[in-house]
Design a protein around this motif. Structure first.
Motif, PDB file in Angstrom:
ATOM      1  N   ARG A 193       1.389   6.148  -2.399  1.00 56.40           N
ATOM      2  CA  ARG A 193       0.314   5.261  -1.962  1.00 56.40           C
ATOM      3  C   ARG A 193      -0.347   4.583  -3.159  1.00 56.40           C
ATOM      4  O   ARG A 193      -0.670   5.230  -4.157  1.00 56.40           O
ATOM      5  CB  ARG A 193      -0.713   6.034  -1.129  1.00 56.40           C
ATOM      6  CG  ARG A 193      -0.045   6.661   0.089  1.00 56.40           C
ATOM      7  CD  ARG A 193      -1.012   7.194   1.124  1.00 56.40           C
ATOM      8  NE  ARG A 193      -0.243   7.807   2.212  1.00 56.40           N
ATOM      9  CZ  ARG A 193       0.266   7.147   3.240  1.00 56.40           C
ATOM     10  NH1 ARG A 193       0.067   5.833   3.339  1.00 56.40           N
ATOM     11  NH2 ARG A 193       0.977   7.769   4.155  1.00 56.40           N
ATOM     12  N   PRO A 246      -1.894   5.411  -8.521  1.00 60.77           N
ATOM     13  CA  PRO A 246      -1.055   5.758  -7.368  1.00 60.77           C
ATOM     14  C   PRO A 246      -1.126   7.249  -7.030  1.00 60.77           C
ATOM     15  O   PRO A 246      -1.307   8.099  -7.905  1.00 60.77           O
ATOM     16  CB  PRO A 246       0.348   5.363  -7.826  1.00 60.77           C
ATOM     17  CG  PRO A 246       0.132   4.351  -8.894  1.00 60.77           C
ATOM     18  CD  PRO A 246      -1.125   4.763  -9.591  1.00 60.77           C
ATOM     19  N   LYS A 247      -0.986   7.511  -5.750  1.00 59.77           N
ATOM     20  CA  LYS A 247      -0.980   8.893  -5.254  1.00 59.77           C
ATOM     21  C   LYS A 247       0.453   9.318  -4.970  1.00 59.77           C
ATOM     22  O   LYS A 247       1.162   8.670  -4.204  1.00 59.77           O
ATOM     23  CB  LYS A 247      -1.797   9.011  -3.978  1.00 59.77           C
ATOM     24  CG  LYS A 247      -1.725  10.401  -3.328  1.00 59.77           C
ATOM     25  CD  LYS A 247      -2.120  10.339  -1.879  1.00 59.77           C
ATOM     26  CE  LYS A 247      -1.922  11.697  -1.205  1.00 59.77           C
ATOM     27  NZ  LYS A 247      -2.188  11.635   0.240  1.00 59.77           N
ATOM     28  N   HIS A 262      -5.930   3.698   0.358  1.00 60.76           N
ATOM     29  CA  HIS A 262      -6.163   4.114  -1.021  1.00 60.76           C
ATOM     30  C   HIS A 262      -7.255   3.237  -1.623  1.00 60.76           C
ATOM     31  O   HIS A 262      -7.095   2.030  -1.748  1.00 60.76           O
ATOM     32  CB  HIS A 262      -4.860   3.975  -1.822  1.00 60.76           C
ATOM     33  CG  HIS A 262      -4.859   4.678  -3.135  1.00 60.76           C
ATOM     34  ND1 HIS A 262      -5.912   4.645  -4.012  1.00 60.76           N
ATOM     35  CD2 HIS A 262      -3.905   5.450  -3.744  1.00 60.76           C
ATOM     36  CE1 HIS A 262      -5.612   5.344  -5.093  1.00 60.76           C
ATOM     37  NE2 HIS A 262      -4.408   5.845  -4.945  1.00 60.76           N
ATOM     38  N   GLN A 263      -8.364   3.852  -2.021  1.00 56.79           N
ATOM     39  CA  GLN A 263      -9.495   3.112  -2.581  1.00 56.79           C
ATOM     40  C   GLN A 263      -9.732   3.435  -4.050  1.00 56.79           C
ATOM     41  O   GLN A 263     -10.767   3.067  -4.618  1.00 56.79           O
ATOM     42  CB  GLN A 263     -10.760   3.411  -1.764  1.00 56.79           C
ATOM     43  CG  GLN A 263     -10.627   3.007  -0.301  1.00 56.79           C
ATOM     44  CD  GLN A 263     -11.820   3.415   0.534  1.00 56.79           C
ATOM     45  OE1 GLN A 263     -12.467   4.424   0.254  1.00 56.79           O
ATOM     46  NE2 GLN A 263     -12.123   2.635   1.566  1.00 56.79           N
ATOM     47  N   PRO A 313      -3.336   1.671  -4.655  1.00 55.54           N
ATOM     48  CA  PRO A 313      -4.570   0.945  -4.353  1.00 55.54           C
ATOM     49  C   PRO A 313      -4.227  -0.422  -3.784  1.00 55.54           C
ATOM     50  O   PRO A 313      -3.394  -1.137  -4.332  1.00 55.54           O
ATOM     51  CB  PRO A 313      -5.243   0.819  -5.724  1.00 55.54           C
ATOM     52  CG  PRO A 313      -4.639   1.900  -6.563  1.00 55.54           C
ATOM     53  CD  PRO A 313      -3.231   2.055  -6.076  1.00 55.54           C
ATOM     54  N   LYS A 352     -11.116   9.276  -3.269  1.00 53.88           N
ATOM     55  CA  LYS A 352     -10.789   7.853  -3.211  1.00 53.88           C
ATOM     56  C   LYS A 352      -9.287   7.577  -3.214  1.00 53.88           C
ATOM     57  O   LYS A 352      -8.870   6.439  -3.002  1.00 53.88           O
ATOM     58  CB  LYS A 352     -11.447   7.123  -4.389  1.00 53.88           C
ATOM     59  CG  LYS A 352     -12.962   7.061  -4.316  1.00 53.88           C
ATOM     60  CD  LYS A 352     -13.526   6.218  -5.450  1.00 53.88           C
ATOM     61  CE  LYS A 352     -15.030   6.066  -5.333  1.00 53.88           C
ATOM     62  NZ  LYS A 352     -15.577   5.208  -6.418  1.00 53.88           N
ATOM     63  N   ASP A 353      -8.486   8.602  -3.495  1.00 52.52           N
ATOM     64  CA  ASP A 353      -7.049   8.396  -3.716  1.00 52.52           C
ATOM     65  C   ASP A 353      -6.206   8.651  -2.470  1.00 52.52           C
ATOM     66  O   ASP A 353      -5.122   9.230  -2.549  1.00 52.52           O
ATOM     67  CB  ASP A 353      -6.567   9.296  -4.859  1.00 52.52           C
ATOM     68  CG  ASP A 353      -7.280   8.988  -6.167  1.00 52.52           C
ATOM     69  OD1 ASP A 353      -7.507   7.791  -6.442  1.00 52.52           O
ATOM     70  OD2 ASP A 353      -7.616   9.940  -6.905  1.00 52.52           O
ATOM     71  N   ALA A 354      -6.707   8.236  -1.323  1.00 53.48           N
ATOM     72  CA  ALA A 354      -5.978   8.369  -0.054  1.00 53.48           C
ATOM     73  C   ALA A 354      -5.559   9.801   0.255  1.00 53.48           C
ATOM     74  O   ALA A 354      -4.406  10.053   0.624  1.00 53.48           O
ATOM     75  CB  ALA A 354      -4.754   7.453  -0.038  1.00 53.48           C
ATOM     76  N   PRO A 413       0.797  -1.234   0.000  1.00 53.61           N
ATOM     77  CA  PRO A 413       0.000   0.000   0.000  1.00 53.61           C
ATOM     78  C   PRO A 413       0.825   1.277   0.000  1.00 53.61           C
ATOM     79  O   PRO A 413       0.334   2.326  -0.425  1.00 53.61           O
ATOM     80  CB  PRO A 413      -0.824  -0.107   1.287  1.00 53.61           C
ATOM     81  CG  PRO A 413      -0.038  -1.004   2.174  1.00 53.61           C
ATOM     82  CD  PRO A 413       0.653  -1.979   1.268  1.00 53.61           C
ATOM     83  N   VAL A 420      -5.540  14.014  -6.933  1.00 50.35           N
ATOM     84  CA  VAL A 420      -5.969  13.283  -5.734  1.00 50.35           C
ATOM     85  C   VAL A 420      -7.460  13.546  -5.503  1.00 50.35           C
ATOM     86  O   VAL A 420      -7.862  14.672  -5.205  1.00 50.35           O
ATOM     87  CB  VAL A 420      -5.154  13.704  -4.499  1.00 50.35           C
ATOM     88  CG1 VAL A 420      -5.642  12.956  -3.261  1.00 50.35           C
ATOM     89  CG2 VAL A 420      -3.666  13.447  -4.715  1.00 50.35           C
ATOM     90  N   THR A 429      -7.487  16.985  -1.122  1.00 52.33           N
ATOM     91  CA  THR A 429      -7.694  16.617  -2.517  1.00 52.33           C
ATOM     92  C   THR A 429      -7.243  17.758  -3.424  1.00 52.33           C
ATOM     93  O   THR A 429      -7.016  18.879  -2.972  1.00 52.33           O
ATOM     94  CB  THR A 429      -9.172  16.312  -2.785  1.00 52.33           C
ATOM     95  OG1 THR A 429      -9.953  17.478  -2.479  1.00 52.33           O
ATOM     96  CG2 THR A 429      -9.656  15.158  -1.924  1.00 52.33           C
TER      97      THR A 429
END
Length: 259
Positions: free
Chosen positions: A100, A224-225, A219-220, A102, A152-154, A54, A149, A199
């Protein structure tokens, strides 16, 4: 570039503990930085099935795209407004990067915390680094987005007004302050605060009070973040009393907590 921040934004920084600056740097700069970071990631960029963890932590980067991302005239004018001219130091690198991905696995770094700013007894052990009421060494926390971001992207969770609560914890501890872990262990004592999530599009930067409580999350999303969380370094320490020249917003926020 003086006066880039409105009075409303400065007041938001003092009371809520952060402001968001859109288009702080270009998407081209962000993409160039991400290309460099992928060279150091042990996954296949084109194969999401290889993204097995993760979080991948990367170190400090001094290539031009990273320096460009935190040294625009727009951003430096904001530093002057929040911290004061001549009180902060230009960055020579950017890091660290908790990249980060998913994942069904929960990240192991999702607890509430305040970033420490100066070394303790063991300089190479960040968990023993310290934070004090004059924020020795750190003028701001920056959340620098190099990828888009969404919710959902942590996105980093920000606890509004928590910097006020932390200042009240730190004040009795004097110049020694508290270690990273000592302070983290007391954050659950603090009042519940409304949350915001960091975000934004690539090129967005959140400028945060150094005492602001924040946390990572799972991360959902699908991509990648990429975000850095460097400090803006402080030339000396903040002034919170007996100033002959007035107080910058980062100092006013602490005085608000103490008075």
């Amino acid at each position: 570039m003086s006066g880039i921040l409105s009075q409303k934004e400065i007041e938001q920084f003092i009371t809520d503990g952060f402001i968001r600056i859109d288009n702080a740097f270009s998407k081209e700069v962000a993409h160039a930085a991400v290309d460099i970071l992928w060279n150091d990631i042990p996954f296949d960029r084109a194969n999401p099935g290889s993204w097995s963890e993760p979080v991948v932590r990367l170190g400090m980067y001094a290539q031009q795209p990273f320096l460009d991302s935190v040294s625009s005239p727009k951003l430096e004018a904001a530093f002057d407004q929040l911290v004061g001219k001549g009180k902060w130091l230009q960055r020579g690198s950017v890091g660290t990067f908790p990249v980060r991905f998913p994942s069904d696995k929960l990240p192991n770094d999702a607890g509430k915390h305040v970033d420490a700013s100066f070394p303790g007894d063991e300089a190479d052990n960040y968990l023993k680094w310290r934070i004090n009421i004059k924020s020795r060494g750190r003028a701001l926390l920056m959340l620098v987005l190099y990828s888009d971001v969404s919710e959902k992207d942590a996105p980093t969770v920000i606890y509004k007004r928590s910097h006020i609560d932390v200042a009240k914890l730190l004040y009795p501890e004097g110049d020694a302050g508290l270690s990273f872990m000592e302070l983290a262990g007391r954050l659950d004592e603090l009042p519940e605060r409304e949350v915001a999530r960091a975000t934004g599009d690539a090129g967005t930067i959140y400028l945060c009070h150094p005492f602001l409580v924040h946390s990572a999350q799972a991360h959902q999303g699908e991509t990648p973040k990429f975000m850095a969380q460097p400090p803006l370094l402080l030339r000396n320490e903040l002034t919170i009393s007996d100033s002959e020249t007035g107080y910058a917003p980062v100092e006013q926020a602490i005085r608000l907590a103490l008075h």
